[in-house]
Scaffold this active site. Structure first.
Site: not given
Length: 325
Positions: A131, A156, A183
């Site tokens: 990110d 995920d 994440h």
């Protein structure tokens, strides 16, 4: 000056960094016939050259011919997608912030070199912390925010759907549930919007007493900790994330308008601004077309806010170290 997207459709993908993830991504791209042209770039030129040889020797078994070569940053000029999977590995005793500081420096060099070629496509970021490095890539490149995408929580989300499918004995393709947020450890599942087929998960549980709501927490714990377990068993994760990257790449090149939980910038959606984080978004040839703002319950909203604050806090810390992040 902001560059406008190229109309050329060469379907060229450039992979920068061919470690476990980058080489697995290249292999999966060829196996699925997603790209017409595939360029491999790595600081270890012998490794990159070897990967190209190995991939080309399997062309006879691929669904379509992919032109694959060991290139350089000049090849990025005509690329539709540049996937960055380069970066330092986390060493024992290093913090997540230590790793981020090293990778920001690497990314600055890589992104500057790509942009110097005249690159006019879409960046796809795979390196962790994804990110924050996606945000760095956008700042360094100056490209419109919709054209800089991170892999986010696509893996995920896939892990959650797989584990729910096993639990309910239903194909994962018919389990619709998202993992959003960072994440990492502050990621969260959106149980309130999850469905089995078209049946809300909460209703499905009421109709099928053999399944327990309490089990869902255990399932997500397994999702959240899956990477740690895989790393413990085999040293790294790369097949799953490579397939996630290929799925995103396919949506980009084929203009699919597909919904995926990629890392993208928020501008008020989900009550957050100026942060790059994983949320459901519509992905097409121009990048992120639109963020899908789902209605969260109070617990989910609080957890999402905490994930946003964590990312912003780390961003601020990196800024204070002197990096132009």
């Amino acid at each position: 000056m902001v560059r406008t997207p190229s109309k050329a459709k060469r379907d060229r993908v450039v992979v920068i960094g061919t470690g476990h993830v980058g080489s697995s991504y290249a292999f999966a791209l060829m196996n699925q016939g997603v790209a017409k042209e595939l360029v491999i770039i790595d600081i270890d030129q012998e490794k990159a050259s070897g990967d190209v040889m190995d991939l080309n020797h399997g062309q006879a078994f691929a669904p379509s011919v992919t032109s694959i070569w060991h290139g350089n940053y000049e090849d990025c000029k005509e690329a539709d997608v540049v996937c960055i999977s380069a970066g330092a590995n986390q060493k024992p005793g290093e913090t997540r912030l230590d790793l981020l500081e090293k990778n920001v420096i690497i990314f600055k060099e890589v992104v500057d070199a790509v942009m110097a070629s005249g690159f006019n496509g879409i960046f796809l970021v795979a390196t962790n912390p994804v990110d924050l490095l996606t945000q760095a890539t956008q700042v360094f490149s100056g490209l419109p925010k919709k054209r800089v995408i991170g892999s986010g929580t696509t893996l995920d989300t896939a892990r959650l759907r797989f584990m729910l499918g096993e639990y309910f004995q239903i194909s994962a393709k018919h389990v619709h549930a998202y993992v959003v947020g960072e994440h990492g450890d502050s990621a969260l599942p959106l149980w309130s919007t999850a469905t089995i087929g078209n049946v809300p998960l909460s209703q499905y549980l009421l109709r099928n007493r053999a399944y327990k709501k309490a089990d869902l927490d255990d399932i997500f714990t397994n999702v959240r900790d899956a990477a740690y377990e895989i790393i413990h068993k085999k040293g790294a994760t790369y097949y799953g994330i490579a397939m996630s990257l290929v799925r995103i790449t396919k949506a980009l090149l084929k203009n699919e308008h597909a919904v995926m939980t990629v890392s993208t910038f928020l501008n008020g959606e989900f009550g957050a601004k100026e942060v790059c984080i994983a949320v459901p978004a519509i992905v097409n040839r121009n990048g992120v077309r639109e963020v899908l703002e789902l209605k969260l319950n109070d617990i989910e909203r609080q957890q999402f806010t905490e994930s946003v604050q964590m990312l912003k806090g780390t961003y601020k810390t990196i800024m204070q170290t002197g990096h132009s992040f």
